[in-house]
Scaffold this active site. Structure first.
Site, mmCIF file in Angstrom:
data_model
loop_
_atom_site.group_PDB
_atom_site.id
_atom_site.type_symbol
_atom_site.label_atom_id
_atom_site.label_comp_id
_atom_site.label_asym_id
_atom_site.label_seq_id
_atom_site.Cartn_x
_atom_site.Cartn_y
_atom_site.Cartn_z
ATOM 1 N N ASP A 50 82.967 -49.921 -104.431
ATOM 2 C CA ASP A 50 83.969 -48.980 -103.918
ATOM 3 C C ASP A 50 84.807 -48.418 -105.058
ATOM 4 O O ASP A 50 85.171 -47.250 -105.065
ATOM 5 C CB ASP A 50 84.911 -49.686 -102.931
ATOM 6 C CG ASP A 50 84.194 -50.023 -101.637
ATOM 7 O OD1 ASP A 50 82.999 -49.684 -101.524
ATOM 8 O OD2 ASP A 50 84.831 -50.626 -100.753
ATOM 9 N N ALA A 51 85.122 -49.304 -106.033
ATOM 10 C CA ALA A 51 86.001 -48.876 -107.126
ATOM 11 C C ALA A 51 85.335 -47.775 -107.949
ATOM 12 O O ALA A 51 85.970 -46.799 -108.341
ATOM 13 C CB ALA A 51 86.336 -50.061 -108.009
ATOM 14 N N GLU A 52 84.026 -47.933 -108.197
ATOM 15 C CA GLU A 52 83.339 -46.910 -108.986
ATOM 16 C C GLU A 52 83.268 -45.601 -108.204
ATOM 17 O O GLU A 52 83.411 -44.521 -108.767
ATOM 18 C CB GLU A 52 81.923 -47.376 -109.318
ATOM 19 C CG GLU A 52 81.872 -48.204 -110.558
ATOM 20 C CD GLU A 52 80.526 -48.884 -110.698
ATOM 21 O OE1 GLU A 52 79.680 -48.353 -111.416
ATOM 22 O OE2 GLU A 52 80.340 -49.925 -110.045
ATOM 23 N N TYR A 53 83.008 -45.727 -106.898
ATOM 24 C CA TYR A 53 82.948 -44.526 -106.059
ATOM 25 C C TYR A 53 84.292 -43.806 -106.104
ATOM 26 O O TYR A 53 84.360 -42.595 -106.331
ATOM 27 C CB TYR A 53 82.593 -44.927 -104.624
ATOM 28 C CG TYR A 53 82.626 -43.765 -103.668
ATOM 29 C CD1 TYR A 53 81.580 -42.849 -103.638
ATOM 30 C CD2 TYR A 53 83.712 -43.576 -102.817
ATOM 31 C CE1 TYR A 53 81.614 -41.771 -102.771
ATOM 32 C CE2 TYR A 53 83.750 -42.494 -101.948
ATOM 33 C CZ TYR A 53 82.693 -41.596 -101.923
ATOM 34 O OH TYR A 53 82.743 -40.524 -101.071
ATOM 35 N N ASP A 54 85.369 -44.573 -105.925
ATOM 36 C CA ASP A 54 86.711 -43.977 -105.977
ATOM 37 C C ASP A 54 86.939 -43.300 -107.321
ATOM 38 O O ASP A 54 87.507 -42.215 -107.403
ATOM 39 C CB ASP A 54 87.797 -45.046 -105.763
ATOM 40 C CG ASP A 54 87.880 -45.492 -104.304
ATOM 41 O OD1 ASP A 54 87.374 -44.758 -103.431
ATOM 42 O OD2 ASP A 54 88.436 -46.571 -104.049
ATOM 43 N N LEU A 100 91.213 -40.200 -95.262
ATOM 44 C CA LEU A 100 92.538 -40.466 -95.837
ATOM 45 C C LEU A 100 92.498 -40.210 -97.335
ATOM 46 O O LEU A 100 91.487 -40.459 -97.985
ATOM 47 C CB LEU A 100 92.923 -41.928 -95.634
ATOM 48 C CG LEU A 100 93.342 -42.370 -94.240
ATOM 49 C CD1 LEU A 100 93.480 -43.892 -94.204
ATOM 50 C CD2 LEU A 100 94.674 -41.725 -93.855
ATOM 51 N N ARG A 155 81.857 -41.424 -87.401
ATOM 52 C CA ARG A 155 82.574 -40.257 -87.890
ATOM 53 C C ARG A 155 81.648 -39.144 -88.374
ATOM 54 O O ARG A 155 81.925 -37.967 -88.189
ATOM 55 C CB ARG A 155 83.522 -40.646 -89.021
ATOM 56 C CG ARG A 155 84.408 -39.487 -89.409
ATOM 57 C CD ARG A 155 85.423 -39.895 -90.414
ATOM 58 N NE ARG A 155 84.773 -40.409 -91.619
ATOM 59 C CZ ARG A 155 85.403 -41.032 -92.586
ATOM 60 N NH1 ARG A 155 86.690 -41.254 -92.487
ATOM 61 N NH2 ARG A 155 84.753 -41.448 -93.651
ATOM 62 N N TYR A 244 89.906 -52.311 -83.766
ATOM 63 C CA TYR A 244 91.337 -52.023 -83.594
ATOM 64 C C TYR A 244 91.506 -50.514 -83.612
ATOM 65 O O TYR A 244 90.933 -49.843 -84.489
ATOM 66 C CB TYR A 244 92.163 -52.604 -84.747
ATOM 67 C CG TYR A 244 92.330 -54.116 -84.738
ATOM 68 C CD1 TYR A 244 92.420 -54.830 -83.535
ATOM 69 C CD2 TYR A 244 92.429 -54.811 -85.939
ATOM 70 C CE1 TYR A 244 92.595 -56.205 -83.546
ATOM 71 C CE2 TYR A 244 92.596 -56.193 -85.956
ATOM 72 C CZ TYR A 244 92.672 -56.886 -84.751
ATOM 73 O OH TYR A 244 92.848 -58.246 -84.774
ATOM 74 N N LYS A 315 101.756 -44.211 -92.621
ATOM 75 C CA LYS A 315 101.738 -42.977 -91.830
ATOM 76 C C LYS A 315 103.158 -42.617 -91.430
ATOM 77 O O LYS A 315 104.005 -43.498 -91.280
ATOM 78 C CB LYS A 315 100.924 -43.195 -90.541
ATOM 79 C CG LYS A 315 99.507 -43.656 -90.780
ATOM 80 C CD LYS A 315 98.799 -44.060 -89.503
ATOM 81 C CE LYS A 315 97.394 -44.538 -89.848
ATOM 82 N NZ LYS A 315 96.680 -45.101 -88.701
ATOM 83 N N LYS A 339 95.206 -48.387 -102.072
ATOM 84 C CA LYS A 339 94.027 -49.249 -102.202
ATOM 85 C C LYS A 339 94.304 -50.376 -103.190
ATOM 86 O O LYS A 339 94.741 -50.125 -104.323
ATOM 87 C CB LYS A 339 92.829 -48.434 -102.695
ATOM 88 C CG LYS A 339 92.388 -47.384 -101.694
ATOM 89 C CD LYS A 339 91.280 -47.933 -100.805
ATOM 90 C CE LYS A 339 90.132 -47.046 -100.802
ATOM 91 N NZ LYS A 339 88.862 -47.267 -101.044
ATOM 92 N N CYS A 454 73.038 -84.205 -119.863
ATOM 93 C CA CYS A 454 72.724 -84.649 -121.213
ATOM 94 C C CYS A 454 73.005 -86.151 -121.244
ATOM 95 O O CYS A 454 74.131 -86.575 -121.030
ATOM 96 C CB CYS A 454 73.608 -83.920 -122.231
ATOM 97 S SG CYS A 454 73.528 -84.681 -123.857
ATOM 98 N N CYS A 460 77.403 -86.817 -127.745
ATOM 99 C CA CYS A 460 77.223 -85.369 -127.546
ATOM 100 C C CYS A 460 78.602 -84.733 -127.753
ATOM 101 O O CYS A 460 79.555 -85.076 -127.048
ATOM 102 C CB CYS A 460 76.715 -85.084 -126.137
ATOM 103 S SG CYS A 460 76.752 -83.324 -125.734
HETATM 104 S S1 IVH Z 1 94.043 -43.693 -90.122
HETATM 105 C C1 IVH Z 1 93.658 -39.283 -89.924
HETATM 106 N N1 IVH Z 1 94.471 -46.275 -90.209
HETATM 107 O O1 IVH Z 1 89.889 -45.899 -93.553
HETATM 108 C C2 IVH Z 1 93.716 -40.630 -90.471
HETATM 109 N N2 IVH Z 1 92.407 -45.443 -91.012
HETATM 110 O O2 IVH Z 1 89.403 -44.498 -96.029
HETATM 111 C C3 IVH Z 1 92.548 -41.418 -90.081
HETATM 112 N N3 IVH Z 1 90.838 -47.155 -91.785
HETATM 113 O O3 IVH Z 1 88.502 -43.056 -92.083
HETATM 114 C C4 IVH Z 1 92.558 -42.788 -90.470
HETATM 115 N N4 IVH Z 1 92.128 -48.875 -91.337
HETATM 116 O O4 IVH Z 1 88.014 -45.354 -90.984
HETATM 117 C C5 IVH Z 1 93.623 -45.273 -90.474
HETATM 118 N N5 IVH Z 1 94.938 -48.565 -90.172
HETATM 119 C C6 IVH Z 1 94.103 -47.556 -90.445
HETATM 120 C C7 IVH Z 1 92.818 -47.770 -90.986
HETATM 121 C C8 IVH Z 1 91.991 -46.685 -91.274
HETATM 122 C C9 IVH Z 1 90.949 -48.490 -91.792
HETATM 123 C C10 IVH Z 1 89.657 -46.392 -92.252
HETATM 124 C C11 IVH Z 1 89.323 -45.206 -91.408
HETATM 125 C C12 IVH Z 1 89.436 -44.038 -92.354
HETATM 126 C C13 IVH Z 1 89.190 -44.697 -93.668
HETATM 127 C C14 IVH Z 1 89.682 -43.862 -94.837
#
Ligand code: IVH
Length: 763
Positions: A50-54, A100, A155, A244, A315, A339, A454, A460
């Site tokens: 994930d880190a490399e992708y980011d 996000l 998605r 969730y 948020k 992250k 050993c 030794c």
């Molecule tokens: S909100 C419009 N809340 O992380 C905002 N996303 O890297 C939509 N994710 O696509 C996402 N936990 O699949 C939100 N508490 C959380 C989350 C969360 C995991 C995932 C989600 C999102 C991805 C982005």
């Protein structure tokens, strides 16, 4: 593979000064990122961490910021996640499913919050945030019409996902019909959430797979994604997935707007009322500092919750403010993901070396290209033994998945299969037949043992070094100047050729003359490899001497008197070491017993032996039966003790130490016969305020460390126990005491606070 993709890439980007070079790099990166996305979203088999992708995405963004012409509409930076995948029917989302934006530092998170707050120009003191754990799973959209589940979709590209309704219906916690008051059910609602596999379920699944002879899954995220995208819903059903909710998509009320729905947190309350699971970890807070607290908290408690998490999502809670801030082409401006540093990364396996420890066990360990994982640079990871190396299926040259969960030791999970043919040379590793430190043929201690050892325990150098280091440790003779570096200097110096300690027998005879000439090669703390100077020689250190310095006047005076001025003088370390060794000779008997490095004889067993026998001579004279009759010793330890004394060269250690003045006795101890007579007559064996009492300490005390409290109990004649039972006499309770306090209460065991404990010890 880059040692640190983030740093390397940013350097690269900064160096691109022509548009042509930038465009070339951009094209290269776009191809990489698109391939990464196909592997992640469609095959559930990521090729990079994930880190490399980011890091690749960030570099793309940086390039586009510098050369806006590159930011074309179909750039990966403008799109969301994967495109609609394979095999499943397409499902158009009613409202677009966004992704996000990420930040990777607290400063960036603060900067995001101030920008948002500036735009909102809130009149009230502090902005209301919703701070949530970022669940490491995969996003789903659940479509309910008049309270009935109509569709579940992944998605996909944000507009069109895959229809996984049949699989979603097998997830136990997702209701087929919404619960609660039907008058609160919208005509249509898209509930967004994250499907995940709880760590406990993942571990259970893997245990079953391994028991059935299959390879285990790599991590809960990919397993959850693979399970949701199964062709056969029965397989999905067997996987115990969970979800969730974390967002709202389209929402149409049958009879106008729902009166109270002004905040996202309020929507969660509605969801919960309908029987839709919402994370118990969400926090409604005011001000960004509280969000930073949450980042800090879960940084420490990442592994204390039911699922894997990779960040914190912050948020804006008020829906009107969300609307005011709006969205970009791929993510809302009203939300951000912080992250955490990655716990799983990819790096190249450069070699497999074998280390030998105090007990002679030969342990293979991996040497890797240094890589940042969970906040620290890792170069080495143990591979335990040759069977583990085989089971992991790694070859030298492979790119491997390296994990470091929290404070836990780094672990190689296995090779990255998708990169098996990257052109880098590979070679199979075979366990060496001989000790890498002394050349003796390795063998298992007994038939059937996997571990190789050993057998040259006596000399030794690696084993002598391990034992000498152990002698200096806190639970043994507690000699501060005798740590790992000093132990290595005494047993494996580069000068002189023959080390001052060929075995530990000479430890108490060390002299300043022996210490002064010692030179050691400086080794890398992680890899153990000698550190080279620019000219190719190895860097050396003289731990026990330093260059003498003289004042001008001092030198002149000495020269006039015809004195020869020494070039070197002893370093403080040498003097301290000899002082401490001198004091160790009269330390408690149990410490001197631990110093013998008898298998299974640590502080607890050594105390039991010392308390009963009172001298090493009596311990040595005792039969196996007499030894195992001592409370806290038992047959296994008794046999090890007897076997230790039977070994000829061990006698040399005792003789040499005794001759050097090691006391090996407790002054005034009456001897084992008197102890037995005392016990028979019923009188207490030891006195002291806690004689014959068993005490358990739980929680943290202010004036005692854990070991300190134990020591105080033993000094007072009591027994320090770890768990509470009917036989416990007292339970001492400190701050944050856990279940032991409750157990004591349930059993009616007297409970003491720290002050009462201290008073009892004073009696
Ligand atoms: S909100 C419009 N809340 O992380 C905002 N996303 O890297 C939509 N994710 O696509 C996402 N936990 O699949 C939100 N508490 C959380 C989350 C969360 C995991 C995932 C989600 C999102 C991805 C982005």
């Amino acid at each position: 593979m880059n040692a640190n993709p983030v740093l390397t890439d940013i350097r690269l980007t900064a160096a691109l000064t022509t548009q042509e070079a930038a465009a070339r790099r951009w094209t290269e990166l776009r191809a990489l990122v698109e391939e990464d996305q196909r592997a992640y979203y469609q095959r559930d088999a990521p090729m990079v961490s994930d880190a490399e992708y980011d890091a690749r995405m960030r570099e793309l963004e940086a390039l586009e910021a510098a050369w806006p012409g590159l930011a074309v509409a179909d750039s990966p930076t403008q799109r969301i996640g994967g495109s609609a995948g394979t095999g499943f029917a397409p499902a158009d989302h009613v409202e677009r499913m966004l992704s996000l934006d990420n930040v990777f530092s607290l400063d960036e998170l603060r900067a995001w919050a101030s920008k948002v707050e500036r735009e909102l120009v809130e009149e009230d003191a502090e902005t209301g945030f919703l701070s949530e754990v970022k669940i490491d799973g995969l996003a789903v959209a659940l479509l309910y019409e008049n309270g009935v589940l109509k569709r579940g979709a992944t998605r996909g590209d944000g507009r069109t996902g895959e229809d996984v309704t049949a699989n979603v219906r097998t997830i136990a916690c997702i209701p087929e019909r919404l619960g609660g008051d039907p008058s609160t059910h919208p005509a249509l609602v898209e509930i967004r959430g994250e499907v995940f596999m709880a760590n406990a379920d993942f571990d259970r699944l893997n245990a079953e797979l391994v028991a059935a002879g299959h390879a285990p899954y790599a991590n809960p995220r990919n397993t959850a994604a693979g399970s949701l995208r199964q062709k056969d819903p029965a397989v999905t059903a067997s996987r115990h997935l969970r979800m969730y909710a974390h967002g709202i998509g389209a929402l149409h009320w049958a009879h106008g707007e729902h009166e109270n729905l002004d905040r996202q947190s309020r929507a969660y309350e509605l969801f919960a009322g309908w029987g839709i699971p919402v994370s118990p970890h969400n926090r409604v807070v005011r001000g960004v500092e509280a969000c930073l607290d949450m980042v800090e908290y879960y940084g420490k408690h990442r592994h204390d919750i039911e699922h894997d998490l990779d960040g914190i999502v912050v948020k804006i809670d008020a829906l009107a403010d969300q609307q005011r801030l709006g969205v970009t082409s791929r993510a809302p401006k009203w939300a951000i993901a912080y992250k955490y540093p990655p716990e799983e990364v990819h790096t190249r396996l450069l070699s497999i070396e074998v280390g030998v420890g105090r007990t002679g066990r030969a342990t293979p360990y991996a040497v890797m290209e240094p890589v940042l994982v969970a906040g620290s640079v890792v170069r080495q990871a143990t591979l335990h033994n040759q069977d583990v190396v085989r089971a992991k299926g790694v070859r030298i040259g492979d790119v491997v998945v390296l994990r470091k969960a929290g404070d836990v030791i780094p672990e190689i999970l296995g090779p990255v299969a998708a990169l098996a043919d990257d052109g880098f040379p590979r070679s199979d590793w075979v366990m060496p037949a001989h000790c890498p430190e002394c050349g003796t043929a390795l063998r298992p201690m007994k038939d059937g043992d996997v571990d190789l050892r050993c057998p040259n325990a006596r000399s030794c150098p690696a084993q002598v070094r391990g034992r000498v280091e152990h002698i200096g440790s806190r639970g043994c003779l507690d000699i501060e100047a005798l740590g790992a570096v000093t132990a290595a200097a005494l047993t494996q110096p580069s000068v002189p050729d023959v080390p001052p300690l060929v075995t530990e027998a000479g430890l108490f005879d060390l002299t300043l003359e022996q210490l002064l000439p010692i030179e050691v090669v400086v080794r890398d703390a992680e890899t153990g490899a000698p550190v080279e100077e620019n000219d190719g020689t190895h860097r050396r250190r003289t731990p026990f001497r330093k260059r003498a310095t003289y004042t001008k006047a001092g030198r002149a005076a000495a020269l006039q008197d015809g004195e020869v001025l020494p070039e070197w003088v002893p370093a403080a370390q040498a003097v301290t070491l000899l002082d401490e060794l001198e004091r160790a000779k009269t330390k408690d008997l149990w410490r001197q017993v631990v110093a013998l490095n008898i298998r299974h004889v640590g502080p607890v067993a050594a105390r039991a032996l010392a308390d009963w026998f009172g001298s090493l001579a009596e311990i040595q004279a005792a039969s196996v039966e007499e030894l195992s009759a001592v409370e806290g010793v038992g047959p296994t330890i008794a046999a090890e003790v007897a076997a230790w004394f039977a070994e000829g060269w061990h006698g040399d250690i005792i003789d040499a130490w005794r001759l050097a003045g090691v006391r090996f006795a407790t002054p005034g101890h009456p001897g084992p016969e008197a102890m037995a007579a005392n016990l028979a007559s019923g009188s207490s064996v030891v006195d002291g305020p806690l004689a014959g009492k068993t005490v358990v300490v739980t929680g943290s005390l202010e004036n005692y460390t854990r070991d300190g409290a134990k020591e105080a109990i033993i000094q007072a004649g009591g027994k320090a126990a770890a768990s509470v039972s009917k036989r416990t006499d007292y339970v001492v309770i400190g701050a944050n005491a856990g279940s032991k306090a409750a157990k004591a209460e349930a059993l009616g065991v007297p409970i003491l606070d720290e002050a009462q404990f201290a008073a009892l010890l004073q009696r």
